[in-house]
Scaffold this motif. Sequence first.
Motif, short mmCIF file in Angstrom:
data_model
loop_
_atom_site.label_atom_id
_atom_site.label_comp_id
_atom_site.label_asym_id
_atom_site.label_seq_id
_atom_site.Cartn_x
_atom_site.Cartn_y
_atom_site.Cartn_z
N LEU A 47 8.78 -30.18 -17.16
CA LEU A 47 9.54 -29.00 -16.76
C LEU A 47 8.78 -27.74 -17.16
CD1 LEU A 47 13.10 -30.22 -17.79
CD2 LEU A 47 12.23 -29.96 -15.46
N PRO A 48 8.74 -26.73 -16.30
CA PRO A 48 7.92 -25.55 -16.58
C PRO A 48 8.52 -24.58 -17.60
CG PRO A 48 9.03 -25.29 -14.47
CD PRO A 48 9.30 -26.69 -14.94
N PHE A 49 9.85 -24.52 -17.72
CA PHE A 49 10.54 -23.58 -18.60
C PHE A 49 10.06 -22.14 -18.34
CE2 PHE A 49 10.74 -27.59 -21.05
CZ PHE A 49 12.12 -27.71 -21.08
N LYS A 50 10.09 -21.76 -17.05
CA LYS A 50 9.61 -20.44 -16.65
C LYS A 50 10.65 -19.62 -15.89
CE LYS A 50 4.68 -21.60 -16.36
NZ LYS A 50 3.49 -21.68 -15.47
N GLN A 51 11.83 -20.17 -15.61
CA GLN A 51 12.79 -19.45 -14.77
C GLN A 51 13.47 -18.31 -15.51
OE1 GLN A 51 15.55 -22.05 -12.78
NE2 GLN A 51 13.96 -23.11 -11.64
N SER A 52 13.36 -18.27 -16.82
CA SER A 52 13.95 -17.21 -17.62
C SER A 52 13.03 -16.91 -18.79
CB SER A 52 15.34 -17.62 -18.14
OG SER A 52 15.78 -16.77 -19.17
N ARG A 53 13.04 -15.65 -19.25
CA ARG A 53 12.23 -15.30 -20.42
C ARG A 53 12.70 -16.03 -21.67
NH1 ARG A 53 14.74 -12.23 -24.05
NH2 ARG A 53 16.69 -11.18 -23.47
N LEU A 54 13.94 -16.59 -21.62
CA LEU A 54 14.50 -17.30 -22.77
C LEU A 54 14.03 -18.76 -22.83
CD1 LEU A 54 18.19 -16.03 -22.46
CD2 LEU A 54 16.41 -15.13 -23.98
N LEU A 99 16.56 -31.16 -11.36
CA LEU A 99 17.28 -32.39 -11.70
C LEU A 99 16.42 -33.60 -11.45
CD1 LEU A 99 19.94 -33.77 -12.54
CD2 LEU A 99 20.63 -33.70 -10.13
N ALA A 100 15.67 -33.61 -10.34
CA ALA A 100 14.83 -34.76 -10.01
C ALA A 100 13.75 -34.97 -11.07
CB ALA A 100 14.20 -34.58 -8.63
N THR A 101 13.11 -33.90 -11.49
CA THR A 101 12.04 -34.02 -12.49
C THR A 101 12.59 -34.48 -13.83
OG1 THR A 101 10.77 -32.28 -11.40
CG2 THR A 101 10.22 -32.76 -13.69
N SER A 102 13.78 -33.99 -14.19
CA SER A 102 14.36 -34.32 -15.49
C SER A 102 14.78 -35.79 -15.58
CB SER A 102 15.57 -33.44 -15.76
OG SER A 102 16.69 -33.83 -14.97
N GLY A 103 15.20 -36.37 -14.45
CA GLY A 103 15.70 -37.74 -14.47
C GLY A 103 17.07 -37.87 -15.11
#
Length: 252
Positions: A47-54, A99-103
């Motif tokens: 997961l990239p964790f880029k959709q929010s600065r948080l 959701l697909a990437t997370s499984g």
Amino acid sequence: MGVEYRCFLIPRPNTFRPHPDAAFALVTALRDDGWLLGPEHPALALLPFKQSRLYPSARKHGYFALTVGRRDSFAAPLPEMFDEYADRDLMMVWPVESLATSGLRYPLDPLPFDDPADAADCYYEVQFHFGRDFIYHTSEGIDPFKPSPLCSRGHTVECEPESDNDPFYSARLAARCPQCGAAFDPTQLVATGRDGRTGAAMRVRGGATYRFAVVVDCGKFFGRRQLRFHPRLKSLVERTLGVETYEYAEFC
């Protein structure tokens, strides 16, 4: 801008806030049953964790935290986090950008899409809300209690958070009256509101007022179906914490 959707799972009585060991047990149960990512889960690295600065704070543990008076997100091992904030305001957030990437299992029911390929675009957050006092959430969909809540001796219990930097964006109701120290319980109070889809009037015992809640924030990805907490997830929360729960959903 667009409309966003959130669903709250609130314990009854509304006074309930889990002790640190119970909160840790709940996270463990949700990880084991496929609802949350843990630090050892292989999908965490995808997961990239880029959709929010948080979001970058979640890369190591799968979640980030927010608290009153602090603008930035932070993270620490769960036992340390729960102990340090055992009687303080705390929001813990598990972001899922795909959701697909997370499984993972999707936390609401039914799925907000028909084509399984759309799961790659399905995003949401699972949040734990912990309040030092009662988080007194009101919005276009849920009105404040009327009349304004009082303690058993007639003193007002409504108050504001300690800082404008409040991740809950909500007023508070004091768990103990600041004037006389009497315990306050909003469980039997009734708030009026409106169904976000139909506009129909509704009455919600306890309102959206709590010291602990599990919240699924769907952002703008929620489709046209009437969503609710997945029964399996709801049952797991109730069994692990030993409480009953009710749901409140809103569009904002």
